[in-house]
Design a protein around this motif. Sequence first.
Motif, PDB file in Angstrom:
ATOM      1  N   ALA A 162       0.804  -1.223   0.000  1.00 51.61           N
ATOM      2  CA  ALA A 162       0.000   0.000   0.000  1.00 51.61           C
ATOM      3  C   ALA A 162       0.838   1.276   0.000  1.00 51.61           C
ATOM      4  CB  ALA A 162      -0.965  -0.013   1.184  1.00 51.61           C
ATOM      5  N   PRO A 163       1.877   1.424   0.854  1.00 47.96           N
ATOM      6  CA  PRO A 163       2.645   2.667   0.839  1.00 47.96           C
ATOM      7  C   PRO A 163       3.280   2.963  -0.510  1.00 47.96           C
ATOM      8  CG  PRO A 163       3.089   1.421   2.836  1.00 47.96           C
ATOM      9  CD  PRO A 163       2.302   0.525   1.930  1.00 47.96           C
ATOM     10  N   LEU A 164       3.854   1.923  -1.142  1.00 46.30           N
ATOM     11  CA  LEU A 164       4.467   2.120  -2.439  1.00 46.30           C
ATOM     12  C   LEU A 164       3.423   2.520  -3.475  1.00 46.30           C
ATOM     13  CD1 LEU A 164       6.964   1.997  -4.241  1.00 46.30           C
ATOM     14  CD2 LEU A 164       6.514  -0.440  -4.589  1.00 46.30           C
ATOM     15  N   ALA A 165       2.244   1.906  -3.402  1.00 44.73           N
ATOM     16  CA  ALA A 165       1.179   2.239  -4.341  1.00 44.73           C
ATOM     17  C   ALA A 165       0.755   3.692  -4.190  1.00 44.73           C
ATOM     18  CB  ALA A 165      -0.021   1.314  -4.115  1.00 44.73           C
ATOM     19  N   PHE A 166       0.635   4.145  -2.954  1.00 43.33           N
ATOM     20  CA  PHE A 166       0.196   5.519  -2.726  1.00 43.33           C
ATOM     21  C   PHE A 166       1.263   6.510  -3.197  1.00 43.33           C
ATOM     22  CE2 PHE A 166      -0.490   9.250   0.107  1.00 43.33           C
ATOM     23  CZ  PHE A 166      -1.753   9.591  -0.362  1.00 43.33           C
ATOM     24  N   ALA A 167       2.528   6.217  -2.909  1.00 43.47           N
ATOM     25  CA  ALA A 167       3.604   7.103  -3.346  1.00 43.47           C
ATOM     26  C   ALA A 167       3.651   7.198  -4.867  1.00 43.47           C
ATOM     27  CB  ALA A 167       4.941   6.600  -2.795  1.00 43.47           C
ATOM     28  N   ASP A 168       3.498   6.056  -5.554  1.00 43.96           N
ATOM     29  CA  ASP A 168       3.490   6.069  -7.014  1.00 43.96           C
ATOM     30  C   ASP A 168       2.292   6.833  -7.558  1.00 43.96           C
ATOM     31  OD1 ASP A 168       5.822   4.662  -7.116  1.00 43.96           O
ATOM     32  OD2 ASP A 168       4.899   2.712  -7.513  1.00 43.96           O
ATOM     33  N   TYR A 169       1.169   6.678  -6.882  1.00 44.88           N
ATOM     34  CA  TYR A 169      -0.054   7.367  -7.302  1.00 44.88           C
ATOM     35  C   TYR A 169       0.136   8.881  -7.228  1.00 44.88           C
ATOM     36  CZ  TYR A 169      -5.123   8.329  -7.399  1.00 44.88           C
ATOM     37  OH  TYR A 169      -6.376   8.770  -7.713  1.00 44.88           O
ATOM     38  N   LEU A 170       0.649   9.375  -6.099  1.00 45.12           N
ATOM     39  CA  LEU A 170       0.879  10.803  -5.957  1.00 45.12           C
ATOM     40  C   LEU A 170       1.942  11.300  -6.930  1.00 45.12           C
ATOM     41  CD1 LEU A 170       0.762  11.621  -2.139  1.00 45.12           C
ATOM     42  CD2 LEU A 170      -0.915  12.180  -3.888  1.00 45.12           C
ATOM     43  N   ARG A 171       2.974  10.504  -7.129  1.00 45.32           N
ATOM     44  CA  ARG A 171       4.018  10.887  -8.076  1.00 45.32           C
ATOM     45  C   ARG A 171       3.427  11.044  -9.481  1.00 45.32           C
ATOM     46  NH1 ARG A 171       9.621  10.449  -8.116  1.00 45.32           N
ATOM     47  NH2 ARG A 171       9.575   9.319  -6.121  1.00 45.32           N
ATOM     48  N   GLY A 172       2.533  10.134  -9.855  1.00 43.71           N
ATOM     49  CA  GLY A 172       1.901  10.218 -11.173  1.00 43.71           C
ATOM     50  C   GLY A 172       1.040  11.459 -11.321  1.00 43.71           C
ATOM     51  N   ILE A 173       0.283  11.792 -10.275  1.00 46.28           N
ATOM     52  CA  ILE A 173      -0.543  13.000 -10.320  1.00 46.28           C
ATOM     53  C   ILE A 173       0.333  14.235 -10.488  1.00 46.28           C
ATOM     54  CG2 ILE A 173      -2.102  14.474  -8.998  1.00 46.28           C
ATOM     55  CD1 ILE A 173      -3.166  11.981  -7.616  1.00 46.28           C
ATOM     56  N   GLN A 174       1.417  14.309  -9.722  1.00 43.13           N
ATOM     57  CA  GLN A 174       2.288  15.484  -9.794  1.00 43.13           C
ATOM     58  C   GLN A 174       2.987  15.568 -11.152  1.00 43.13           C
ATOM     59  OE1 GLN A 174       4.394  16.347  -5.811  1.00 43.13           O
ATOM     60  NE2 GLN A 174       3.654  14.260  -5.555  1.00 43.13           N
ATOM     61  N   ALA A 175       3.343  14.431 -11.737  1.00 41.33           N
ATOM     62  CA  ALA A 175       3.965  14.432 -13.064  1.00 41.33           C
ATOM     63  C   ALA A 175       2.989  14.943 -14.112  1.00 41.33           C
ATOM     64  CB  ALA A 175       4.454  13.026 -13.415  1.00 41.33           C
ATOM     65  N   ASP A 176       1.730  14.536 -13.997  1.00 37.60           N
ATOM     66  CA  ASP A 176       0.715  15.011 -14.937  1.00 37.60           C
ATOM     67  C   ASP A 176       0.515  16.520 -14.810  1.00 37.60           C
ATOM     68  OD1 ASP A 176      -1.779  14.654 -16.732  1.00 37.60           O
ATOM     69  OD2 ASP A 176      -2.602  15.560 -14.911  1.00 37.60           O
ATOM     70  N   LEU A 177       0.445  17.016 -13.575  1.00 39.80           N
ATOM     71  CA  LEU A 177       0.263  18.454 -13.378  1.00 39.80           C
ATOM     72  C   LEU A 177       1.492  19.235 -13.847  1.00 39.80           C
ATOM     73  CD1 LEU A 177      -1.450  18.445  -9.857  1.00 39.80           C
ATOM     74  CD2 LEU A 177      -2.521  18.912 -12.064  1.00 39.80           C
ATOM     75  N   ALA A 178       2.687  18.674 -13.620  1.00 37.67           N
ATOM     76  CA  ALA A 178       3.908  19.337 -14.084  1.00 37.67           C
ATOM     77  C   ALA A 178       3.918  19.452 -15.599  1.00 37.67           C
ATOM     78  CB  ALA A 178       5.137  18.566 -13.597  1.00 37.67           C
ATOM     79  N   ALA A 179       3.489  18.390 -16.276  1.00 34.76           N
ATOM     80  CA  ALA A 179       3.418  18.439 -17.737  1.00 34.76           C
ATOM     81  C   ALA A 179       2.391  19.472 -18.194  1.00 34.76           C
ATOM     82  CB  ALA A 179       3.066  17.055 -18.280  1.00 34.76           C
ATOM     83  N   GLY A 180       1.273  19.576 -17.461  1.00 36.16           N
ATOM     84  CA  GLY A 180       0.267  20.574 -17.811  1.00 36.16           C
ATOM     85  C   GLY A 180       0.763  21.998 -17.649  1.00 36.16           C
ATOM     86  N   LEU A 181       1.579  22.233 -16.619  1.00 32.35           N
ATOM     87  CA  LEU A 181       2.154  23.563 -16.428  1.00 32.35           C
ATOM     88  C   LEU A 181       3.057  23.946 -17.597  1.00 32.35           C
ATOM     89  CD1 LEU A 181       3.124  23.476 -12.626  1.00 32.35           C
ATOM     90  CD2 LEU A 181       1.366  24.917 -13.673  1.00 32.35           C
ATOM     91  N   ARG A 182       3.754  22.975 -18.158  1.00 31.78           N
ATOM     92  CA  ARG A 182       4.686  23.260 -19.247  1.00 31.78           C
ATOM     93  C   ARG A 182       3.999  23.391 -20.600  1.00 31.78           C
ATOM     94  NH1 ARG A 182       7.018  18.741 -16.577  1.00 31.78           N
ATOM     95  NH2 ARG A 182       8.533  19.422 -15.016  1.00 31.78           N
ATOM     96  N   ASP A 183       2.753  22.955 -20.687  1.00 34.86           N
ATOM     97  CA  ASP A 183       2.015  23.039 -21.946  1.00 34.86           C
ATOM     98  C   ASP A 183       1.717  24.501 -22.260  1.00 34.86           C
ATOM     99  OD1 ASP A 183       0.570  22.498 -24.197  1.00 34.86           O
ATOM    100  OD2 ASP A 183      -1.220  21.794 -23.147  1.00 34.86           O
ATOM    101  N   GLY A 184       2.367  25.050 -23.264  1.00 31.20           N
ATOM    102  CA  GLY A 184       2.203  26.455 -23.609  1.00 31.20           C
ATOM    103  C   GLY A 184       2.982  27.398 -22.722  1.00 31.20           C
TER     104      GLY A 184
END
Length: 435
Positions: A162-184
Amino acid sequence: MKLLHMSDSHIGGTVTAGTGRGRGHNRYQDFVAVLAEVVGIAQEVQPDLILHTGDLFDRQVPSPEDFALGVRSMVELSAIAPTVVIRGNHDSPLLFQILDDMAAFNTRDGVPALRFVAQARPSADGGILDYPARGGQRIRLAALPFVHRNRAVEGFDRPESAPLAFADYLRGIQADLAAGLRDGYDPAADVLIFAAHMYVESALPDYSERRLDITSDYASATAALPAVAYAALGHIHKPQAINRPGLTARYAGSLLQMDFGEITDGQPEQKGVVIIDANPDRPSKINVRPLREGRKLMTFSGDLDTLARQAPLIGDAFVKAYIDVPESSPGLAATVAELIPDATLVEVEPRLPGWDEERELPELDHAAAPEPDLPDLFAEYLANTKTIPEQAVLLGETFTELLTHSRPDADLVTDPVETLLRTAIASPDPAPTAL
C-alpha cells in the motif's frame, strides 16, 4: 508577481488538554481576530493571487457560525486579489464543490474571484488554473487537494504494497500536473506555482495533525514535487521550508497553535503567512509575515510564587500548569485561577516532591493471559458505556460479522474525475522531469 500563501486555519478547532480533537475550549474569537489580521496583511501587500492550501475548517461539517466565518473571510480576501482555497483532509469535498459552484458567478476580467478546489483534476481537465499578474505576467497554478490513500490502495491484497502504491499514485498525479504547467509555457512571462495539501517526506510535523495522515509510509517524495517558481504546501502545522536544490517550497503552517505540542522551550510556536515575490527571470523571494492575533497556548512548570511573578507574561493564554507543591492541595486549581485571572486554564497538575524520580518498572508476567480479541474488547466497551443489553448483543454480533466477512474499501466508489485522472496518469507518453 506577488503571492500570499496561508494555510490550515482549522476554523472551529478547540483547545483540549491532549493532542486529540473533540470538545474543548471555544476559540471562535481567536479565529475572527487572526483572519482579520490576514485580511489586513493582504490589503497592505496587494498580492496578485492568494492561496489557502487546505483545512479551511476543522471538521467536514462545520457549525453555521464557523461556516459563515470561513466563507466571509475568503470573500473578503477575494475582493483584494483572486483567491484559491485547496481542500484539505479536514474539509468536505461535497461542501467545497458546492461553494465553488456558487462562487463561479463572481468573476473579475472573466476569471473567478474565488475558487474552492474540491478534487484533484487532470491537467487537461481543469487541473491548471491561469491568472493574470502585474507587468503582463501570467500565473500558472497546478492545484492538488488532499488525496486519501484509499484512492490509491484500493484492490491491493498485500498491506505492505500500500505505501508504495500511494507514493506512485501521488508521483503520477504530480507528473501530470507538471506536464500541464509546461504546456504552452512562456519562460519570459509565466510564473509556475504548485499548491497542494499533502505530507512531504522531509517535513517535520507538529503532531497536532491527524496522525494517520502523516505516517512516513504514505509521505510523498520530495523529488516528486514539480519544478516550479514556488510550491505552496499545506497539511503540516509547523511553518517550514522544504529543502530541495533548485526549488522554493514551503509549508505556511497553521494560523493558530492547534495544541500544546506546538510549543518550543516553553514559548508558543510563531505562526505566520508567506509572501512570495516571484518573476520568470530570477529566483523567488520569501518573506514570512508573523501573525500576532489570537490567544496563545502556553505551559507553565514551577511553584505558585513563580507563577504569580509570570502572570503578566501569561496574560489571556490557554494554560496547562504543572505546579510544584509540598503536599496534596485539593484547592490548587482555584488558587492557580486566582493568580492568572485572565488566562484560560486547560489543565492543572500538582507535582509532589519526588515526582521526577526514576522508578523501577515491574517485571512483565509473560505467563499472563493473552491480549483479548477485538470482539471481546468491543463488548467490554459497550458494557462500560452502559448500552442496553439487547442492543449490546446486536451491536456485538454485527461488529463480529463485519470483522469476519467485510473487505476494507469494498464499497469505495471512484468518481468520474478520478477516473479521468487515472487515465491521464496511465498515458504512455513520458512527461519531462525538469523545465
